[in-house]
Design an enzyme around this catalytic site. Structure first.
Site, PDB file in Angstrom:
ATOM      1  N   GLY A 119       0.835  -1.186   0.000  1.00  0.00           N
ATOM      2  CA  GLY A 119       0.000   0.000   0.000  1.00  0.00           C
ATOM      3  C   GLY A 119       0.873   1.240   0.000  1.00  0.00           C
ATOM      4  O   GLY A 119       1.720   1.429  -0.866  1.00  0.00           O
ATOM      5  N   GLY A 172     -15.366  -2.928   5.657  1.00  0.00           N
ATOM      6  CA  GLY A 172     -14.722  -2.752   4.367  1.00  0.00           C
ATOM      7  C   GLY A 172     -13.266  -3.155   4.332  1.00  0.00           C
ATOM      8  O   GLY A 172     -12.575  -2.914   3.330  1.00  0.00           O
ATOM      9  N   ASP A 186      -2.559 -13.992  -0.811  1.00  0.00           N
ATOM     10  CA  ASP A 186      -2.250 -12.590  -1.119  1.00  0.00           C
ATOM     11  C   ASP A 186      -0.890 -12.206  -0.549  1.00  0.00           C
ATOM     12  O   ASP A 186      -0.065 -11.596  -1.238  1.00  0.00           O
ATOM     13  CB  ASP A 186      -3.343 -11.692  -0.533  1.00  0.00           C
ATOM     14  CG  ASP A 186      -3.031 -10.213  -0.683  1.00  0.00           C
ATOM     15  OD1 ASP A 186      -3.348  -9.646  -1.731  1.00  0.00           O
ATOM     16  OD2 ASP A 186      -2.453  -9.632   0.266  1.00  0.00           O
ATOM     17  N   LYS A 190       2.854 -11.101  -2.457  1.00  0.00           N
ATOM     18  CA  LYS A 190       3.648  -9.916  -2.108  1.00  0.00           C
ATOM     19  C   LYS A 190       5.062 -10.316  -1.678  1.00  0.00           C
ATOM     20  O   LYS A 190       6.033  -9.622  -2.006  1.00  0.00           O
ATOM     21  CB  LYS A 190       2.943  -9.145  -1.000  1.00  0.00           C
ATOM     22  CG  LYS A 190       1.619  -8.542  -1.454  1.00  0.00           C
ATOM     23  CD  LYS A 190       0.839  -7.946  -0.296  1.00  0.00           C
ATOM     24  CE  LYS A 190      -0.470  -7.346  -0.760  1.00  0.00           C
ATOM     25  NZ  LYS A 190      -1.293  -6.833   0.351  1.00  0.00           N
TER      26      LYS A 190
END
Length: 406
Positions: A119, A172, A186, A190
């Site tokens: 991010g 969320g 995931d 990475k």
């Protein structure tokens, strides 16, 4: 008036929309830095835009579609046409990174991907630039904000996994289908990218063993607190016996570890090298505005170019069996000789106990222990033997413990 810098945008979902808005908001500031004023000149989504037209009218392409195809085709075509590319697509890089970096080198363009890993945490740039001269020995990373939020809530409230996941979805932080996150896939994608950068050697996603958090219980976190431990989903890449081990799994950390205090939907990566000892980078790991900020940072870097990712210079063997400390949870009937038999099995596998907690009596006794570092193959052999004992009521749970302190 600064010359325009034209950006073709592939995908305009949550991140793509946030990126387009951010470009408009920050265009004057970027022009002051670079002498060029960025603008989005074309958008491709399901019912809008033509890729060839977007490519013809772009100096750089931003890929935020996700998935493998047609994203791979578009990225290759853009670079072959001499365009720089910025992507946030970790699965694409984990599966096809070497092919894409080769295309970038062949055509003298940049492929930038800061937002694909942490991010807004600038770990890619730090590895490629700030620490380019360092001999990295190990990376530990919390690189999935969804699982970190779930584990943080389980630890804070005593919630079971399913309830913490439902809360993450309601806020969320988790997708409606959270499979890639909670299984560790995931994070493994990475870590494949980070290992390639840190160790200059190709790492395929298929070579990374990963384990998720679905099997963890509130009991594990409760006992861990008594033992002074906190639980995280950790990605590790490290040099082992002349090779490279890359893996993702839940792991307990002692409070002095720099990742122990990273809670909620935050990401962090610890980089260890003799030249620097240890540094930790942390920040939000997900969210449209945060990811868009990292993407725009890559666009600005491409406007002031250094070179793209170089060809790998090393081919380290992938090491599968590594040494780790472990937390071991065994549910037993409290009968004479139970501890003696467990101790015998651990002893014959060369495993010693660091700390020990017993809860309950009779048919509902729980034995929880932290074991000193041992080869994983030895630990799993012991678990198989323990699971076969008559007084053991369910399969033992073994979770790795990272026992380094800084």
């Amino acid at each position: 008036m600064p010359d325009p810098f034209r950006i073709g945008l592939l995908g305009r979902g949550t991140v793509g929309g946030a990126f387009a808005d951010l470009v408009a908001q920050r265009a004057d500031h970027v022009a002051n830095i670079t002498g060029l004023r960025p603008e989005v000149t074309g958008v491709l989504r399901r019912n809008e835009g033509d890729f060839d037209d977007i490519l013809d009218n772009a100096d750089l392409v931003v890929e935020l579609m996700g998935g493998l195809e047609p994203a791979r085709e578009y990225v290759v075509r853009a670079m072959a046409a001499g365009k720089h590319v910025v992507t946030a697509n970790k699965q694409l890089l984990a599966e096809h990174g070497e092919e894409l970096w080769t295309v970038a080198r062949e055509h003298g363009v940049q492929l930038r991907f800061e937002a694909a890993v942490g991010g807004v945490v600038p770990v890619v740039r730090v590895l490629q630039e700030s620490l380019a001269g360092a001999h990295v020995e190990r990376l530990h990373g919390i690189v999935n904000g969804t699982t970190n939020f779930i584990l943080s809530r389980m630890a804070e409230t005593g919630a079971e996994y399913a309830d913490a996941l439902a809360e993450a979805q309601a806020l969320g932080y988790a997708e409606a289908d959270p499979t890639d996150d909670v299984t560790g896939k995931d994070a493994a994608a990475k870590m494949a990218i980070l290992a390639r950068l840190a160790f200059d050697t190709p790492v395929a996603l298929s070579e990374i063993p990963y384990e998720g958090i679905e099997h963890l219980t509130a009991d594990d976190l409760e006992y861990a607190r008594e033992l002074g431990l906190g639980l995280k989903l950790i990605g590790t890449a490290e040099r082992v016996d002349g090779g490279l081990s890359v893996r993702v799994h839940p792991a307990f950390l002692y409070g002095a570890h720099p990742l122990a205090s990273i809670n909620g939907p935050f990401n962090a990566v610890t980089i260890e090298s003799p030249a620097i000892t240890e540094i930790t980078l942390s920040g939000p790991g997900a969210g449209g505005p945060q990811t868009a900020s990292a993407v725009l940072g890559d666009v600005i870097s491409a406007m002031i170019p250094p070179a793209s990712t170089p060809e790998p210079s090393a081919r380290l063997a992938i090491v599968a069996d590594v040494t780790s400390a472990f937390y071991l949870h065994v549910e037993v009937a409290d009968e004479p000789g139970v501890l003696a038999q467990l101790a015998q099995i651990l002893g014959q596998e060369g495993i010693s106990v660091k700390s020990f907690v017993q809860k309950g009596l009779g048919s509902n006794a729980r034995l929880v222990m932290v074991l000193h570092p041992v080869l994983e193959s030895q630990l799993f052999a012991a678990v198989e033997l323990i699971a076969g004992l008559e007084f053991v009521r369910s399969r033992p749970r073994a979770i790795r413990v990272i026992d380094e302190e800084f």
